[in-house]
Design a protein around this motif. Structure first.
Motif, PDB file in Angstrom:
ATOM      1  N   PHE A 244       0.852  -1.182   0.000  1.00 47.83           N
ATOM      2  CA  PHE A 244       0.000   0.000   0.000  1.00 47.83           C
ATOM      3  C   PHE A 244       0.892   1.237   0.000  1.00 47.83           C
ATOM      4  O   PHE A 244       1.447   1.635   1.030  1.00 47.83           O
ATOM      5  N   ASP A 245       1.053   1.852  -1.174  1.00 45.06           N
ATOM      6  CA  ASP A 245       1.922   3.007  -1.333  1.00 45.06           C
ATOM      7  C   ASP A 245       1.309   3.950  -2.365  1.00 45.06           C
ATOM      8  O   ASP A 245       0.134   3.822  -2.706  1.00 45.06           O
ATOM      9  N   ASN A 246       2.091   4.898  -2.861  1.00 47.46           N
ATOM     10  CA  ASN A 246       1.557   5.885  -3.805  1.00 47.46           C
ATOM     11  C   ASN A 246       1.905   5.565  -5.262  1.00 47.46           C
ATOM     12  O   ASN A 246       1.757   6.412  -6.142  1.00 47.46           O
ATOM     13  N   ARG A 247       2.344   4.337  -5.531  1.00 47.84           N
ATOM     14  CA  ARG A 247       2.737   3.989  -6.893  1.00 47.84           C
ATOM     15  C   ARG A 247       1.545   4.035  -7.860  1.00 47.84           C
ATOM     16  O   ARG A 247       1.730   4.244  -9.061  1.00 47.84           O
ATOM     17  N   TYR A 248       0.351   3.813  -7.360  1.00 43.79           N
ATOM     18  CA  TYR A 248      -0.852   3.896  -8.195  1.00 43.79           C
ATOM     19  C   TYR A 248      -0.913   5.232  -8.921  1.00 43.79           C
ATOM     20  O   TYR A 248      -1.195   5.302 -10.122  1.00 43.79           O
ATOM     21  N   TYR A 249      -0.621   6.305  -8.196  1.00 41.13           N
ATOM     22  CA  TYR A 249      -0.691   7.643  -8.790  1.00 41.13           C
ATOM     23  C   TYR A 249       0.470   7.880  -9.756  1.00 41.13           C
ATOM     24  O   TYR A 249       0.299   8.557 -10.772  1.00 41.13           O
ATOM     25  N   SER A 283       2.895  11.010   2.081  1.00 42.43           N
ATOM     26  CA  SER A 283       2.218  11.537   3.271  1.00 42.43           C
ATOM     27  C   SER A 283       0.930  12.263   2.898  1.00 42.43           C
ATOM     28  O   SER A 283      -0.090  12.143   3.599  1.00 42.43           O
ATOM     29  N   ALA A 284       0.942  13.021   1.799  1.00 47.84           N
ATOM     30  CA  ALA A 284      -0.277  13.715   1.366  1.00 47.84           C
ATOM     31  C   ALA A 284      -1.364  12.709   1.022  1.00 47.84           C
ATOM     32  O   ALA A 284      -2.532  12.880   1.394  1.00 47.84           O
ATOM     33  N   PHE A 285      -0.982  11.653   0.312  1.00 44.82           N
ATOM     34  CA  PHE A 285      -1.945  10.606  -0.032  1.00 44.82           C
ATOM     35  C   PHE A 285      -2.476   9.923   1.227  1.00 44.82           C
ATOM     36  O   PHE A 285      -3.693   9.774   1.400  1.00 44.82           O
ATOM     37  N   PHE A 286      -1.591   9.488   2.109  1.00 38.16           N
ATOM     38  CA  PHE A 286      -2.017   8.784   3.318  1.00 38.16           C
ATOM     39  C   PHE A 286      -2.953   9.645   4.171  1.00 38.16           C
ATOM     40  O   PHE A 286      -3.977   9.156   4.663  1.00 38.16           O
ATOM     41  N   ASN A 287      -2.611  10.905   4.339  1.00 35.41           N
ATOM     42  CA  ASN A 287      -3.437  11.791   5.169  1.00 35.41           C
ATOM     43  C   ASN A 287      -4.845  11.925   4.587  1.00 35.41           C
ATOM     44  O   ASN A 287      -5.849  11.843   5.313  1.00 35.41           O
ATOM     45  N   ASP A 288      -4.923  12.134   3.290  1.00 36.68           N
ATOM     46  CA  ASP A 288      -6.237  12.299   2.655  1.00 36.68           C
ATOM     47  C   ASP A 288      -6.998  10.974   2.589  1.00 36.68           C
ATOM     48  O   ASP A 288      -8.232  10.948   2.701  1.00 36.68           O
ATOM     49  N   PHE A 289      -6.277   9.876   2.423  1.00 36.05           N
ATOM     50  CA  PHE A 289      -6.929   8.566   2.381  1.00 36.05           C
ATOM     51  C   PHE A 289      -7.583   8.253   3.722  1.00 36.05           C
ATOM     52  O   PHE A 289      -8.735   7.804   3.772  1.00 36.05           O
ATOM     53  N   VAL A 290      -6.865   8.498   4.797  1.00 39.31           N
ATOM     54  CA  VAL A 290      -7.411   8.250   6.140  1.00 39.31           C
ATOM     55  C   VAL A 290      -8.654   9.097   6.378  1.00 39.31           C
ATOM     56  O   VAL A 290      -9.689   8.597   6.859  1.00 39.31           O
ATOM     57  N   ALA A 291      -8.582  10.369   6.053  1.00 37.92           N
ATOM     58  CA  ALA A 291      -9.731  11.255   6.253  1.00 37.92           C
ATOM     59  C   ALA A 291     -10.931  10.788   5.435  1.00 37.92           C
ATOM     60  O   ALA A 291     -12.077  10.781   5.918  1.00 37.92           O
TER      61      ALA A 291
END
Length: 317
Positions: A244-249, A283-291
């Motif tokens: 689970f990382d930001n490689r999708y983007y 970090s930007a992705f994780f923060n927004d994903f959690v919210a």
């Protein structure tokens, strides 16, 4: 004046039920009534993901598909009956949902620890979070206090689940109906950094779309012929399919999104800048994903007295 332990527990339970009756979820809902809950869910999920890392993505998808149909009420877990045809055989779920046996295993252990106390809806919400964490993603406190639906609807599932062929405007509109904005859409789509898709769902993109890297399209055609092979699988994220990382983007920026609906997020439209941000900032992705996950988990939950606490997640009591 001293308050007895029994009186305190009674008052606490009444307080929790009162909060739930007003549609409010609480991260501490089961602290007194089922204190071992989180440990049980985490343990079973760890066993399941150890056996099959793809299972983390599958449980996360189950939660998405539950919340988007009549709210987060575990209706997606119900088997068909003589009185209703449920969600499992809808267009967006048939031949693709998996992980029901993992939820069954969690439910069995939870029932042994605290009988008729924890809803299947809450178990699914916790399991989805733990699946993300076990694959290397972020953690968050899961609001709890949902109850389980007594029915399900294939018609509601067909009308409310996004399709692999959806356009960006269709996706934004669908998410808006659930109280989720375009930023939530883009962040939640990042769940496709793990898991796989069937050839039948990505064939139109690799054969008919122009917004795709030619080399990537050619690679995917090797296992997804123009005719046949509908069930052949391919990773949604070619680079790190079980992390689970930001490689999708990063894939989207390179025009290597597997589904048409994925690549729509980066196709000269309103979400391009956000996709670029997530592609460069985990970090930007994780923060927004959690919210967005917390927000999605609060879509029309059954609380208070409606619904029930199912003893078997596949059928009503």
């Amino acid at each position: 004046m001293a308050v007895s332990c029994k009186t305190f527990l009674t008052l606490l339970l009444l307080s929790l039920l009162a909060s739930a009756a007003h549609g409010q979820l609480s991260t501490r809902f089961y602290d007194r009534t089922c204190p071992k809950l989180r440990g049980i869910v985490r343990s079973v999920m760890a066993e399941a993901v150890f056996r099959d890392r793809r299972m983390g993505a599958s449980i996360l998808r189950l939660f998405f598909h539950d919340c988007f149909v009549n709210g987060c009420d575990a209706s997606v877990l119900l088997d068909d009956t003589r009185t209703f045809t449920g969600e499992k055989n809808s267009n967006g779920n048939r031949n693709s949902l998996r992980g029901f046996e993992v939820i069954d295993a969690i439910k069995a252990r939870v029932e042994a620890a605290c009988n008729a106390t924890v809803s299947c809806a809450d178990i699914l919400a916790l399991a989805a979070r733990d699946g993300v964490v076990l694959l290397g993603g972020p953690t968050w406190l899961v609001p709890l206090g949902r109850r389980d639906a007594r029915t399900a609807s294939i018609f509601a599932a067909n009308a409310n689940l996004p399709l692999a062929s959806s356009s960006l405007s269709d996706l934004i509109s669908l998410f808006a109906r659930k109280g989720l904005d375009a930023r939530d859409l883009t962040a939640l789509s990042g769940a496709h950094t793990v898991g796989q898709a069937r050839c039948v769902n990505f064939r139109p993109h690799i054969y008919g779309d122009r917004n795709i890297d030619p080399g990537f399209a050619a690679l995917r055609r090797l296992t997804c012929p123009a005719f046949g092979g509908d069930g052949n699988l391919a990773p949604l994220d070619l680079q790190t399919p079980v992390s689970f990382d930001n490689r999708y983007y990063q894939n989207l920026v390179a025009r290597r999104g597997l589904l048409h609906s994925d690549q729509e997020l980066f196709n000269g439209g309103s979400q391009d800048s956000l996709v670029r941000l997530y592609s460069s900032s985990t970090s930007a992705f994780f923060n927004d994903f959690v919210a967005a996950m917390v927000k999605m988990g609060n879509i029309s939950p059954l609380t208070g007295w409606p619904g029930e606490i199912r003893l078997n997640c596949r059928k009503v009591n």
